[in-house]
Design a protein around this motif. Structure first.
Motif, PDB file in Angstrom:
ATOM      1  N   ASN A   2       0.847  -1.193   0.000  1.00 43.05           N
ATOM      2  CA  ASN A   2       0.000   0.000   0.000  1.00 43.05           C
ATOM      3  C   ASN A   2       0.888   1.250   0.000  1.00 43.05           C
ATOM      4  OD1 ASN A   2      -1.604   2.159   0.720  1.00 43.05           O
ATOM      5  ND2 ASN A   2      -2.954   0.900   1.977  1.00 43.05           N
ATOM      6  N   TRP A   3       0.935   1.940  -1.158  1.00 44.93           N
ATOM      7  CA  TRP A   3       1.823   3.100  -1.312  1.00 44.93           C
ATOM      8  C   TRP A   3       1.448   4.228  -0.365  1.00 44.93           C
ATOM      9  CZ3 TRP A   3       6.288   2.707  -3.553  1.00 44.93           C
ATOM     10  CH2 TRP A   3       6.477   1.671  -4.476  1.00 44.93           C
ATOM     11  N   PHE A   4       0.135   4.361  -0.132  1.00 47.87           N
ATOM     12  CA  PHE A   4      -0.316   5.436   0.747  1.00 47.87           C
ATOM     13  C   PHE A   4       0.282   5.267   2.157  1.00 47.87           C
ATOM     14  CE2 PHE A   4      -3.148   7.251   3.888  1.00 47.87           C
ATOM     15  CZ  PHE A   4      -3.251   8.552   3.430  1.00 47.87           C
ATOM     16  N   ASP A   5       0.206   4.029   2.691  1.00 48.57           N
ATOM     17  CA  ASP A   5       0.714   3.781   4.047  1.00 48.57           C
ATOM     18  C   ASP A   5       2.228   3.925   4.116  1.00 48.57           C
ATOM     19  OD1 ASP A   5      -1.756   3.465   5.166  1.00 48.57           O
ATOM     20  OD2 ASP A   5      -1.799   1.279   4.950  1.00 48.57           O
ATOM     21  N   LEU A   6       2.904   3.557   3.010  1.00 51.28           N
ATOM     22  CA  LEU A   6       4.369   3.728   2.983  1.00 51.28           C
ATOM     23  C   LEU A   6       4.715   5.220   3.058  1.00 51.28           C
ATOM     24  CD1 LEU A   6       7.211   2.528   2.660  1.00 51.28           C
ATOM     25  CD2 LEU A   6       6.908   2.730   0.176  1.00 51.28           C
ATOM     26  N   VAL A   7       4.042   6.024   2.238  1.00 57.01           N
ATOM     27  CA  VAL A   7       4.309   7.474   2.233  1.00 57.01           C
ATOM     28  C   VAL A   7       3.986   8.059   3.609  1.00 57.01           C
ATOM     29  CG1 VAL A   7       3.671   9.699   1.188  1.00 57.01           C
ATOM     30  CG2 VAL A   7       3.913   7.673  -0.260  1.00 57.01           C
ATOM     31  N   ARG A   8       2.879   7.609   4.211  1.00 54.47           N
ATOM     32  CA  ARG A   8       2.466   8.098   5.528  1.00 54.47           C
ATOM     33  C   ARG A   8       3.533   7.775   6.590  1.00 54.47           C
ATOM     34  NH1 ARG A   8      -2.896   6.574   8.526  1.00 54.47           N
ATOM     35  NH2 ARG A   8      -2.249   4.512   7.870  1.00 54.47           N
ATOM     36  N   ILE A  13       8.323   9.607   9.875  1.00 53.11           N
ATOM     37  CA  ILE A  13       9.753   9.507  10.207  1.00 53.11           C
ATOM     38  C   ILE A  13      10.446  10.865   9.975  1.00 53.11           C
ATOM     39  CG2 ILE A  13      11.945   8.433   9.520  1.00 53.11           C
ATOM     40  CD1 ILE A  13      10.158   5.885   8.863  1.00 53.11           C
ATOM     41  N   ALA A  14      10.114  11.508   8.837  1.00 51.36           N
ATOM     42  CA  ALA A  14      10.713  12.821   8.539  1.00 51.36           C
ATOM     43  C   ALA A  14      10.281  13.846   9.586  1.00 51.36           C
ATOM     44  CB  ALA A  14      10.307  13.272   7.132  1.00 51.36           C
ATOM     45  N   VAL A  15       9.014  13.777  10.015  1.00 49.71           N
ATOM     46  CA  VAL A  15       8.509  14.681  11.053  1.00 49.71           C
ATOM     47  C   VAL A  15       9.324  14.510  12.351  1.00 49.71           C
ATOM     48  CG1 VAL A  15       6.578  15.025  12.653  1.00 49.71           C
ATOM     49  CG2 VAL A  15       6.143  14.951  10.198  1.00 49.71           C
ATOM     50  N   ILE A  16       9.606  13.250  12.716  1.00 47.98           N
ATOM     51  CA  ILE A  16      10.363  12.999  13.952  1.00 47.98           C
ATOM     52  C   ILE A  16      11.731  13.683  13.890  1.00 47.98           C
ATOM     53  CG2 ILE A  16      11.521  11.197  15.315  1.00 47.98           C
ATOM     54  CD1 ILE A  16       9.183   9.318  14.558  1.00 47.98           C
ATOM     55  N   ALA A  17      12.427  13.532  12.735  1.00 46.85           N
ATOM     56  CA  ALA A  17      13.762  14.130  12.605  1.00 46.85           C
ATOM     57  C   ALA A  17      13.676  15.660  12.644  1.00 46.85           C
ATOM     58  CB  ALA A  17      14.400  13.663  11.297  1.00 46.85           C
ATOM     59  N   PRO A  60      16.938  19.206   5.561  1.00 45.34           N
ATOM     60  CA  PRO A  60      16.456  18.097   4.720  1.00 45.34           C
ATOM     61  C   PRO A  60      15.168  17.474   5.264  1.00 45.34           C
ATOM     62  CG  PRO A  60      18.799  17.824   5.202  1.00 45.34           C
ATOM     63  CD  PRO A  60      18.311  18.955   6.049  1.00 45.34           C
ATOM     64  N   SER A  61      15.070  17.324   6.602  1.00 46.63           N
ATOM     65  CA  SER A  61      13.870  16.652   7.112  1.00 46.63           C
ATOM     66  C   SER A  61      12.635  17.535   6.939  1.00 46.63           C
ATOM     67  CB  SER A  61      14.045  16.185   8.559  1.00 46.63           C
ATOM     68  OG  SER A  61      14.383  17.262   9.383  1.00 46.63           O
ATOM     69  N   MET A  62      12.822  18.865   7.003  1.00 51.74           N
ATOM     70  CA  MET A  62      11.658  19.720   6.729  1.00 51.74           C
ATOM     71  C   MET A  62      11.234  19.566   5.266  1.00 51.74           C
ATOM     72  SD  MET A  62      10.738  23.734   6.763  1.00 51.74           S
ATOM     73  CE  MET A  62      11.450  24.493   5.381  1.00 51.74           C
ATOM     74  N   ALA A  63      12.211  19.566   4.354  1.00 48.29           N
ATOM     75  CA  ALA A  63      11.884  19.445   2.927  1.00 48.29           C
ATOM     76  C   ALA A  63      11.156  18.117   2.667  1.00 48.29           C
ATOM     77  CB  ALA A  63      13.161  19.533   2.086  1.00 48.29           C
ATOM     78  N   ILE A  64      11.668  17.023   3.267  1.00 44.00           N
ATOM     79  CA  ILE A  64      11.050  15.703   3.041  1.00 44.00           C
ATOM     80  C   ILE A  64       9.646  15.664   3.654  1.00 44.00           C
ATOM     81  CG2 ILE A  64      11.272  13.220   3.496  1.00 44.00           C
ATOM     82  CD1 ILE A  64      14.364  13.693   3.445  1.00 44.00           C
ATOM     83  N   THR A  65       9.482  16.257   4.862  1.00 41.31           N
ATOM     84  CA  THR A  65       8.148  16.295   5.498  1.00 41.31           C
ATOM     85  C   THR A  65       7.147  16.995   4.577  1.00 41.31           C
ATOM     86  OG1 THR A  65       9.132  16.400   7.699  1.00 41.31           O
ATOM     87  CG2 THR A  65       6.852  17.099   7.521  1.00 41.31           C
ATOM     88  N   TRP A  66       7.554  18.147   4.024  1.00 38.10           N
ATOM     89  CA  TRP A  66       6.654  18.899   3.142  1.00 38.10           C
ATOM     90  C   TRP A  66       6.339  18.110   1.867  1.00 38.10           C
ATOM     91  CZ3 TRP A  66       3.380  22.838   3.224  1.00 38.10           C
ATOM     92  CH2 TRP A  66       3.454  23.767   4.263  1.00 38.10           C
ATOM     93  N   VAL A  70       2.633  16.900   1.046  1.00 38.04           N
ATOM     94  CA  VAL A  70       1.904  17.334  -0.158  1.00 38.04           C
ATOM     95  C   VAL A  70       1.537  16.106  -1.000  1.00 38.04           C
ATOM     96  CG1 VAL A  70       2.120  18.641  -2.321  1.00 38.04           C
ATOM     97  CG2 VAL A  70       2.874  19.668  -0.169  1.00 38.04           C
ATOM     98  N   THR A  71       2.443  15.101  -1.039  1.00 39.63           N
ATOM     99  CA  THR A  71       2.133  13.854  -1.759  1.00 39.63           C
ATOM    100  C   THR A  71       0.884  13.195  -1.159  1.00 39.63           C
ATOM    101  OG1 THR A  71       4.479  13.547  -2.167  1.00 39.63           O
ATOM    102  CG2 THR A  71       3.091  11.617  -2.509  1.00 39.63           C
ATOM    103  N   LEU A  72       0.805  13.183   0.187  1.00 34.39           N
ATOM    104  CA  LEU A  72      -0.370  12.585   0.847  1.00 34.39           C
ATOM    105  C   LEU A  72      -1.648  13.327   0.459  1.00 34.39           C
ATOM    106  CD1 LEU A  72       1.132  11.873   4.390  1.00 34.39           C
ATOM    107  CD2 LEU A  72       0.240  10.150   2.805  1.00 34.39           C
ATOM    108  N   ILE A  73      -1.542  14.678   0.384  1.00 38.46           N
ATOM    109  CA  ILE A  73      -2.720  15.460  -0.025  1.00 38.46           C
ATOM    110  C   ILE A  73      -3.129  15.059  -1.442  1.00 38.46           C
ATOM    111  CG2 ILE A  73      -3.513  17.787  -0.647  1.00 38.46           C
ATOM    112  CD1 ILE A  73      -1.819  18.841   1.710  1.00 38.46           C
TER     113      ILE A  73
END
Ligand code: HEM
Length: 153
Positions: A2-8, A13-17, A60-66, A70-73
Protein backbone atom coordinates in the motif's frame (compact mmCIF):
# COMPACT_ATOMS: atom_id res chain seq x y z
CA UNK A 1 2.01 -3.06 -1.02
CA UNK A 2 0.00 0.00 0.00
CA UNK A 3 1.82 3.10 -1.31
CA UNK A 4 -0.32 5.44 0.75
CA UNK A 5 0.71 3.78 4.05
CA UNK A 6 4.37 3.73 2.98
CA UNK A 7 4.31 7.47 2.23
CA UNK A 8 2.47 8.10 5.53
CA UNK A 9 5.10 6.16 7.49
CA UNK A 10 7.99 7.98 5.77
CA UNK A 11 6.20 11.29 6.42
CA UNK A 12 6.06 10.51 10.16
CA UNK A 13 9.75 9.51 10.21
CA UNK A 14 10.71 12.82 8.54
CA UNK A 15 8.51 14.68 11.05
CA UNK A 16 10.36 13.00 13.95
CA UNK A 17 13.76 14.13 12.60
CA UNK A 18 12.49 17.66 11.93
CA UNK A 19 11.00 18.05 15.42
CA UNK A 20 14.04 16.52 17.16
CA UNK A 21 16.34 19.00 15.38
CA UNK A 22 14.11 21.99 16.09
CA UNK A 23 13.96 21.09 19.78
CA UNK A 24 17.74 20.64 20.06
CA UNK A 25 18.86 23.78 18.17
CA UNK A 26 17.54 26.40 20.68
CA UNK A 27 19.27 24.47 23.44
CA UNK A 28 22.57 24.89 21.57
CA UNK A 29 21.74 28.60 21.14
CA UNK A 30 21.14 28.92 24.90
CA UNK A 31 24.53 27.33 25.76
CA UNK A 32 26.22 29.28 22.95
CA UNK A 33 24.85 32.59 24.28
CA UNK A 34 25.68 31.75 27.90
CA UNK A 35 29.12 30.21 27.65
CA UNK A 36 30.85 31.23 24.41
CA UNK A 37 31.88 34.89 23.91
CA UNK A 38 32.28 35.89 20.22
CA UNK A 39 35.68 34.87 18.84
CA UNK A 40 36.35 32.27 21.57
CA UNK A 41 37.27 28.67 20.82
CA UNK A 42 33.85 27.51 22.12
CA UNK A 43 32.14 30.02 19.83
CA UNK A 44 33.76 28.33 16.82
CA UNK A 45 32.64 24.88 18.02
CA UNK A 46 29.04 25.96 18.56
CA UNK A 47 28.97 27.53 15.08
CA UNK A 48 30.00 24.22 13.51
CA UNK A 49 27.46 22.17 15.54
CA UNK A 50 24.61 24.57 14.76
CA UNK A 51 25.40 24.77 11.04
CA UNK A 52 25.67 20.96 10.77
CA UNK A 53 22.43 20.37 12.68
CA UNK A 54 20.58 22.68 10.29
CA UNK A 55 22.28 21.48 7.11
CA UNK A 56 22.28 17.73 7.77
CA UNK A 57 19.14 17.17 9.85
CA UNK A 58 16.70 20.07 10.13
CA UNK A 59 16.62 21.46 6.56
CA UNK A 60 16.46 18.10 4.72
CA UNK A 61 13.87 16.65 7.11
CA UNK A 62 11.66 19.72 6.73
CA UNK A 63 11.88 19.44 2.93
CA UNK A 64 11.05 15.70 3.04
CA UNK A 65 8.15 16.29 5.50
CA UNK A 66 6.65 18.90 3.14
CA UNK A 67 7.21 16.83 -0.03
CA UNK A 68 5.61 13.71 1.52
CA UNK A 69 2.84 15.74 3.18
CA UNK A 70 1.90 17.33 -0.16
CA UNK A 71 2.13 13.85 -1.76
CA UNK A 72 -0.37 12.58 0.85
CA UNK A 73 -2.72 15.46 -0.03
CA UNK A 74 -2.44 14.62 -3.74
CA UNK A 75 -3.09 10.93 -3.01
CA UNK A 76 -6.25 11.87 -1.08
CA UNK A 77 -7.39 14.25 -3.83
CA UNK A 78 -6.67 12.08 -6.93
CA UNK A 79 -5.97 8.46 -5.91
CA UNK A 80 -8.68 8.23 -3.23
CA UNK A 81 -10.80 10.59 -5.35
CA UNK A 82 -11.78 12.86 -2.46
CA UNK A 83 -11.26 16.00 -4.53
CA UNK A 84 -9.93 19.33 -3.28
CA UNK A 85 -12.71 19.38 -0.67
CA UNK A 86 -10.25 17.23 1.32
CA UNK A 87 -8.37 20.44 2.12
CA UNK A 88 -11.53 22.22 3.28
CA UNK A 89 -11.96 20.08 6.42
CA UNK A 90 -11.53 21.91 9.76
CA UNK A 91 -8.83 19.52 11.06
CA UNK A 92 -6.82 20.09 7.86
CA UNK A 93 -6.97 23.86 8.40
CA UNK A 94 -5.67 23.40 11.95
CA UNK A 95 -2.95 21.01 10.77
CA UNK A 96 -1.78 23.32 7.97
CA UNK A 97 -1.82 26.36 10.28
CA UNK A 98 0.39 24.45 12.75
CA UNK A 99 2.85 23.39 10.01
CA UNK A 100 3.04 26.89 8.55
CA UNK A 101 3.87 28.32 12.00
CA UNK A 102 6.43 25.50 12.47
CA UNK A 103 8.02 26.37 9.12
CA UNK A 104 8.15 30.05 10.11
CA UNK A 105 9.82 29.11 13.40
CA UNK A 106 12.32 27.05 11.42
CA UNK A 107 13.11 30.18 9.33
CA UNK A 108 13.49 32.27 12.50
CA UNK A 109 15.94 29.73 13.98
CA UNK A 110 17.94 29.62 10.73
CA UNK A 111 18.18 33.44 10.77
CA UNK A 112 19.35 33.38 14.41
CA UNK A 113 22.14 30.94 13.47
CA UNK A 114 23.51 33.43 10.93
CA UNK A 115 23.46 36.22 13.54
CA UNK A 116 25.25 34.04 16.12
CA UNK A 117 27.86 33.16 13.48
CA UNK A 118 28.44 36.91 12.88
CA UNK A 119 29.22 37.36 16.58
CA UNK A 120 25.82 38.83 17.44
CA UNK A 121 23.76 37.52 20.35
CA UNK A 122 20.23 38.15 19.01
CA UNK A 123 18.36 36.80 22.07
CA UNK A 124 19.13 35.95 25.70
CA UNK A 125 19.70 32.35 26.79
CA UNK A 126 16.51 32.78 28.86
CA UNK A 127 14.59 33.44 25.61
CA UNK A 128 16.00 30.29 23.97
CA UNK A 129 15.09 28.17 26.99
CA UNK A 130 11.60 29.65 27.21
CA UNK A 131 10.85 29.05 23.51
CA UNK A 132 12.46 25.62 23.35
CA UNK A 133 9.14 23.78 23.59
CA UNK A 134 7.33 25.75 20.84
CA UNK A 135 7.86 23.00 18.20
CA UNK A 136 6.65 20.37 20.64
CA UNK A 137 3.42 22.26 21.37
CA UNK A 138 2.80 22.82 17.64
CA UNK A 139 3.56 19.14 16.97
CA UNK A 140 0.87 18.15 19.50
CA UNK A 141 -1.63 20.30 17.58
CA UNK A 142 -0.54 18.92 14.17
CA UNK A 143 -0.60 15.27 15.28
CA UNK A 144 -3.94 15.44 17.12
CA UNK A 145 -5.48 17.25 14.13
CA UNK A 146 -4.68 14.28 11.85
CA UNK A 147 -5.45 11.53 14.33
CA UNK A 148 -8.75 12.98 15.60
CA UNK A 149 -9.83 14.42 12.23
CA UNK A 150 -12.43 16.55 14.05
CA UNK A 151 -15.12 18.06 11.86
CA UNK A 152 -14.31 15.65 9.00
CA UNK A 153 -16.84 15.07 6.23
C1 HEM B 1 4.78 20.11 6.24
C2 HEM B 1 3.59 19.99 5.76
C3 HEM B 1 2.66 18.85 6.03
C4 HEM B 1 1.66 18.44 5.20
C5 HEM B 1 1.31 19.05 3.86
C6 HEM B 1 1.03 17.29 5.83
C7 HEM B 1 -0.04 16.57 5.32
C8 HEM B 1 -0.46 15.35 5.80
C9 HEM B 1 -1.51 14.52 5.21
C10 HEM B 1 -2.32 14.89 3.98
C11 HEM B 1 -1.63 13.40 5.95
C12 HEM B 1 -2.60 12.21 5.70
C13 HEM B 1 -3.80 12.38 6.61
C14 HEM B 1 -4.75 11.19 6.51
O1 HEM B 1 -4.63 10.39 5.61
O2 HEM B 1 -5.64 11.09 7.36
C15 HEM B 1 -0.66 13.50 7.02
C16 HEM B 1 -0.45 12.53 7.99
C17 HEM B 1 0.21 12.75 9.15
N1 HEM B 1 0.93 13.88 9.49
FE1 HEM B 1 1.34 15.43 8.24
N2 HEM B 1 1.67 17.03 7.02
C18 HEM B 1 2.66 17.97 7.20
C19 HEM B 1 3.50 18.08 8.32
C20 HEM B 1 3.31 17.37 9.48
C21 HEM B 1 3.89 17.69 10.77
C22 HEM B 1 4.80 18.89 11.03
C23 HEM B 1 3.47 16.74 11.65
C24 HEM B 1 3.75 16.59 13.11
C25 HEM B 1 4.41 17.45 13.84
C26 HEM B 1 2.67 15.81 10.94
C27 HEM B 1 2.11 14.67 11.49
C28 HEM B 1 1.40 13.75 10.78
C29 HEM B 1 0.97 12.44 11.28
C30 HEM B 1 1.27 11.88 12.67
C31 HEM B 1 0.25 11.81 10.26
C32 HEM B 1 -0.38 10.40 10.28
C33 HEM B 1 -1.81 10.49 10.74
C34 HEM B 1 -2.54 9.17 10.64
O3 HEM B 1 -2.03 8.22 10.09
O4 HEM B 1 -3.67 9.12 11.14
N3 HEM B 1 2.58 16.22 9.61
N4 HEM B 1 0.03 14.69 6.91
Amino acid sequence: MNWFDLVRGLHIIAVIAWMAGMMYLPRLYAYHTETAPPGSEFDAHFQVWEAKLLRIIINPSMAITWILGVTLILLHVYWMKQGWAFLAQPWMHVKLTAVIILSGWHGFLAGARKKLARGERPRSSKFWRATNEIPFLLAIVAVLAVTLEFGSR
